[in-house]
Design a protein around this motif. Structure first.
Motif, short mmCIF file in Angstrom:
data_model
loop_
_atom_site.label_atom_id
_atom_site.label_comp_id
_atom_site.label_asym_id
_atom_site.label_seq_id
_atom_site.Cartn_x
_atom_site.Cartn_y
_atom_site.Cartn_z
N GLY A 218 0.80 -1.21 0.00
CA GLY A 218 0.00 0.00 0.00
C GLY A 218 0.83 1.26 0.00
N PHE A 219 0.37 2.25 0.77
CA PHE A 219 0.96 3.59 0.68
C PHE A 219 2.40 3.64 1.20
CE2 PHE A 219 -0.52 3.58 5.04
CZ PHE A 219 0.31 4.46 5.72
N VAL A 220 2.76 2.81 2.18
CA VAL A 220 4.13 2.83 2.68
C VAL A 220 5.10 2.39 1.59
CG1 VAL A 220 5.74 1.82 4.33
CG2 VAL A 220 3.46 2.52 5.09
N ALA A 221 4.78 1.29 0.93
CA ALA A 221 5.65 0.81 -0.16
C ALA A 221 5.75 1.84 -1.27
CB ALA A 221 5.11 -0.51 -0.70
N GLU A 222 4.64 2.49 -1.59
CA GLU A 222 4.66 3.50 -2.65
C GLU A 222 5.58 4.66 -2.29
OE1 GLU A 222 0.62 4.64 -3.12
OE2 GLU A 222 -0.01 2.71 -3.99
N GLU A 223 5.50 5.12 -1.05
CA GLU A 223 6.33 6.24 -0.62
C GLU A 223 7.80 5.86 -0.58
OE1 GLU A 223 5.44 9.41 -0.13
OE2 GLU A 223 3.43 8.84 -0.82
N ILE A 224 8.09 4.65 -0.14
CA ILE A 224 9.49 4.19 -0.09
C ILE A 224 10.09 4.13 -1.49
CG2 ILE A 224 10.93 2.16 0.35
CD1 ILE A 224 9.30 1.70 2.90
N GLU A 225 9.34 3.56 -2.44
CA GLU A 225 9.86 3.49 -3.81
C GLU A 225 10.09 4.88 -4.38
OE1 GLU A 225 8.88 1.69 -8.26
OE2 GLU A 225 7.73 1.00 -6.53
N LYS A 226 9.15 5.77 -4.18
CA LYS A 226 9.29 7.12 -4.72
C LYS A 226 10.50 7.83 -4.12
CE LYS A 226 6.09 10.07 -3.56
NZ LYS A 226 4.77 10.75 -3.52
N PHE A 227 10.67 7.71 -2.81
CA PHE A 227 11.79 8.39 -2.16
C PHE A 227 13.13 7.79 -2.57
CE2 PHE A 227 14.59 9.37 1.47
CZ PHE A 227 14.40 10.74 1.56
N SER A 228 13.16 6.49 -2.81
CA SER A 228 14.41 5.82 -3.16
C SER A 228 14.97 6.23 -4.51
CB SER A 228 14.20 4.29 -3.13
OG SER A 228 13.93 3.83 -1.82
N ARG A 229 14.18 6.87 -5.32
CA ARG A 229 14.65 7.30 -6.64
C ARG A 229 15.54 8.53 -6.58
NH1 ARG A 229 12.56 3.16 -6.92
NH2 ARG A 229 14.76 2.77 -6.56
N THR A 230 15.58 9.21 -5.41
CA THR A 230 16.39 10.41 -5.27
C THR A 230 17.78 10.05 -4.75
OG1 THR A 230 14.40 11.67 -4.72
CG2 THR A 230 16.51 12.69 -4.19
N ALA A 231 18.80 10.70 -5.27
CA ALA A 231 20.17 10.43 -4.85
C ALA A 231 20.52 11.26 -3.62
CB ALA A 231 21.14 10.72 -5.98
N PHE A 232 21.15 10.61 -2.64
CA PHE A 232 21.62 11.29 -1.44
C PHE A 232 23.07 10.88 -1.14
CE2 PHE A 232 17.03 11.42 -0.81
CZ PHE A 232 16.83 12.70 -0.33
N ARG A 233 23.77 11.73 -0.40
CA ARG A 233 25.14 11.46 0.00
C ARG A 233 25.20 10.23 0.91
NH1 ARG A 233 29.26 15.03 -0.37
NH2 ARG A 233 28.05 15.45 -2.27
N ASP A 234 26.28 9.43 0.73
CA ASP A 234 26.48 8.27 1.59
C ASP A 234 27.96 8.19 1.98
OD1 ASP A 234 27.84 6.93 -0.55
OD2 ASP A 234 25.94 6.15 -1.29
N ASP A 235 28.35 7.09 2.62
CA ASP A 235 29.71 6.96 3.13
C ASP A 235 30.78 6.94 2.04
OD1 ASP A 235 29.41 7.02 5.84
OD2 ASP A 235 29.20 4.87 6.08
N SER A 236 30.38 6.73 0.80
CA SER A 236 31.36 6.76 -0.29
C SER A 236 31.83 8.18 -0.59
CB SER A 236 30.76 6.14 -1.56
OG SER A 236 29.76 7.00 -2.11
N GLY A 237 31.12 9.18 -0.02
CA GLY A 237 31.41 10.57 -0.31
C GLY A 237 30.73 11.08 -1.56
N ARG A 238 29.87 10.24 -2.15
CA ARG A 238 29.13 10.62 -3.35
C ARG A 238 27.64 10.42 -3.13
NH1 ARG A 238 30.69 6.92 -7.56
NH2 ARG A 238 31.83 5.61 -6.06
N ASP A 239 26.84 10.96 -4.05
CA ASP A 239 25.39 10.82 -3.97
C ASP A 239 24.94 9.62 -4.79
OD1 ASP A 239 25.56 13.15 -2.58
OD2 ASP A 239 24.58 14.42 -4.08
N HIS A 240 24.08 8.78 -4.20
CA HIS A 240 23.54 7.62 -4.90
C HIS A 240 22.06 7.47 -4.59
CE1 HIS A 240 27.89 6.25 -4.62
NE2 HIS A 240 27.64 6.16 -5.91
N ALA A 241 21.30 7.05 -5.58
CA ALA A 241 19.90 6.70 -5.36
C ALA A 241 19.81 5.29 -4.80
CB ALA A 241 19.12 6.81 -6.66
N GLY A 242 18.65 4.96 -4.24
CA GLY A 242 18.44 3.63 -3.69
C GLY A 242 17.91 2.66 -4.71
N LEU A 243 17.66 1.43 -4.26
CA LEU A 243 17.27 0.35 -5.16
C LEU A 243 15.91 -0.27 -4.79
CD1 LEU A 243 20.75 -1.41 -5.34
CD2 LEU A 243 19.68 -0.06 -7.16
N LEU A 244 15.39 0.05 -3.62
CA LEU A 244 14.14 -0.57 -3.18
C LEU A 244 12.97 -0.16 -4.07
CD1 LEU A 244 14.08 -0.42 0.73
CD2 LEU A 244 14.06 -2.46 -0.70
#
Length: 588
Positions: A218-244
């Protein structure tokens, strides 16, 4: 011996956890007629609000339990797998040789919600609203934050303000780290919406299943997928989008498994299976059983030899963890056999080993090739928990733990974790963030814990149960990442061989080694390092150094956040850790 507080004893019910509000909540549910499972679920949700730097709604929950009607232990598998898109090729295309410890890339399918609800549906008696109302109240009306939450936010404040603005909005509402009473009304709204969708159908079990679907389909899964498409900074020092994706969430559900166990004298020790690090405690317990006549305690303090033998046993068990454990066919029949244990015990000498020595459980052991480059990396003064995130301010997250026993004989041990506020950016429409458990995979292929789509990482989360003479007797555990099954060994030795009660065993000085690869980015290890509490005594510390251990004095009260409950001879007992001034037991 001196103890920080008494071991509780009663006949009605006992709850022990890493936060007093969770323990109080669990006890309130017992007083309201709920059973141990109802109490555990309610307490577990409160921990997501009370210790948001240690667990969250999108984390995971492994557990072990027995029911009043059946003494056969079962395992709750509330750890979601990697996304379908989490392939080695994808990470290679990003130029990564390790999975970052923060951001969106290491997220696995959130397992906590489905795990808690499955346990409630099958073994609880209360409705979803009845157990969730406590956490909703704290999220909406506010909860007093312990100082460590503010300290954690401070450590990653630059990361939040420069790269994770949604986290800054939630955890730095006035431009400063949250402190005092903190509210998360968006999370409360999320839970209330899940309840409304659950209550659109009739019947307790049907409502719980509807709540599970509202999350995963439902709505939780939809929001997670939508948010995961945006790239954010991580420990690599670069911005990456998610995969969920929503399909990742919809394709998985929590389940029950047969746990692993070994017989040690008149005890049967029970752990999660070989896809977790749990059997490492089983291996250590078997190794130490062979030294049982050499173990000694004076006024609750273990001898130098006891600490040395336990440290060397841990090195062997965790070397096997690295070579053989993972979400695959793990040769536990060999690893836990008497002949294999005897051969491994023979490797322990009077001096500290500096080798990573897995055994040949199924042919020659293979270790990750990258380990040589990680050996000796700084482990932040001796790891004391699970490392978490922030290239602009690395801090340590950790985990929570709770144990519950009721008068009927239901006994449960759970170690929830993940979805720390510093794991990844907060999802503004949901009020929580994703987990970073995928960092535990190796990108090198052909290893038991190699990354593959829809595979579970080899988690460090490790609750424990024990039966004595076939009777379910003891539930215990601790936060602490790789240290969980070392600090639990300290407790086990103190209780079983030192003759200490639950509280004395928790208060007894603890120790651990970092002589094997960390499960967390950047996967450091120090072959001879032994982290100890000062209360072992100066002469013991000097003796350990003379044996070749590189001793790190962590302070008098620094290691472990254990809790425990037991049921024996008509009495229920409980104890909790005083270190950090958060853990409490409650009961009557």
């Amino acid at each position: 011996m001196f103890t920080t507080r008494p071991e509780l004893a009663g006949t009605f019910g006992m709850v022990a956890s890493t936060h007093w509000l969770a323990s109080a909540t669990g006890m309130a549910v017992l007083e309201d007629g709920g059973n141990a499972f109802d109490a555990a679920v309610a307490a577990g949700f409160v921990l997501q609000v009370a210790e948001p730097h240690l667990c969250g709604p999108a984390g995971q929950v492994p557990g072990l339990f027995v029911t009043a009607d059946d003494p056969t232990p079962r395992a709750l598998a509330g750890q979601g797998p990697s996304p379908a898109g989490a392939t080695p090729e994808h990470f290679a295309s990003l130029g990564l040789d390790l999975i970052p410890g923060s951001g969106l890339l290491p997220a696995t399918v959130p397992g906590a919600w489905d795990g808690w609800l499955l346990l409630l549906r099958d073994y609880g008696t209360k409705s979803l609203r009845e157990v969730l109302t406590y956490a909703i109240g704290y999220a909406r009306n506010g909860i007093p934050l312990v100082s460590r939450v503010s300290d954690t936010i401070s450590a990653v404040s630059q990361l939040f303000t420069e790269h994770w603005p949604t986290s800054a909005a939630l955890w730095m509402p006035d431009g400063k780290p949250a402190s005092g009473v903190h509210r998360n009304p968006v999370l409360a709204d999320t839970w209330e919406r899940l309840l409304r969708e659950a209550e659109s159908v009739s019947g307790r079990e049907a409502q719980i299943d509807a709540g599970r679907r509202a999350w995963s389909q439902g709505f939780v899964a939809e929001e997670i997928e939508k948010f995961s498409r945006t790239a954010f900074r991580d420990d690599s020092g670069r911005d990456h989008a998610g995969l969920l994706t929503g399909d990742d969430l919809a394709s998985w559900s929590a389940s029950y498994e047969e746990p692993a166990s070994v017989d040690v004298g008149d005890w049967r020790l029970v752990k999660m299976g070989g896809w977790t690090q749990g059997p490492a405690l089983l291996q250590q317990a078997l190794l130490m059983y062979g030294f049982r006549d050499e173990l000694s305690y004076v006024d609750g303090v273990p001898s130098e030899r006891t600490v040395h033998l336990a440290t060397e046993a841990a090195k062997l068990a965790f070397a096997d963890r690295e070579a053989w454990y993972g979400d695959t066919d793990v040769p536990l029949d060999v690893l836990l056999s008497a002949s294999y244990t005897d051969s491994r015990r023979a490797l322990i000498t009077d001096t500290a080993s500096a080798e990573l020595r897995p055994g040949d459980a199924r042919g020659p052991a293979r270790l990750p090739a990258i380990l040589n480059s990680l050996q000796g990396m700084q482990a932040e003064g001796g790891a004391t928990g699970e490392p978490t995130v922030g290239p602009q301010g690395r801090t340590r997250g950790d985990t929570v733990h709770l144990d519950v026993v009721d008068a009927a004989g239901n006994l449960v041990s759970l170690t929830p974790s993940g979805g720390w506020l510093q794991s990844s950016p907060a999802i503004p429409s949901l009020g929580f963030c994703l987990d970073s458990r995928g960092q535990m995979f190796w990108l090198e292929q052909g290893l038991p814990n190699s990354l593959a789509p829809r595979k579970r990482p080899r988690i460090t989360l490790s609750p424990s149960l024990a039966l004595r003479d076939g009777v379910p007797t003891l539930a215990f555990g601790t936060p602490g990442g790789d240290q969980q099954d070392q600090w639990q060994l300290c407790f086990w030795l103190a209780h079983v061989y030192g003759g200490l009660n639950l509280q004395e065993s928790i208060d007894s000085p603890a120790w651990h080694t970092t002589a094997f690869p960390s499960s967390f980015y950047p996967r450091s290890w120090n072959p001879r390092e032994l982290v100890v509490e000062s209360r072992l005594g100066a002469s013991t510390l000097d003796g350990l150094r003379a044996r070749g251990h590189e001793v790190v004095d962590a302070g008098d009260w620094a290691l472990g956040r254990l809790s425990a409950v037991s049921r024996s001879e008509g009495l229920l007992r409980a104890a909790a850790n005083a270190r950090g001034m958060q853990g409490y037991a409650s009961g009557r």
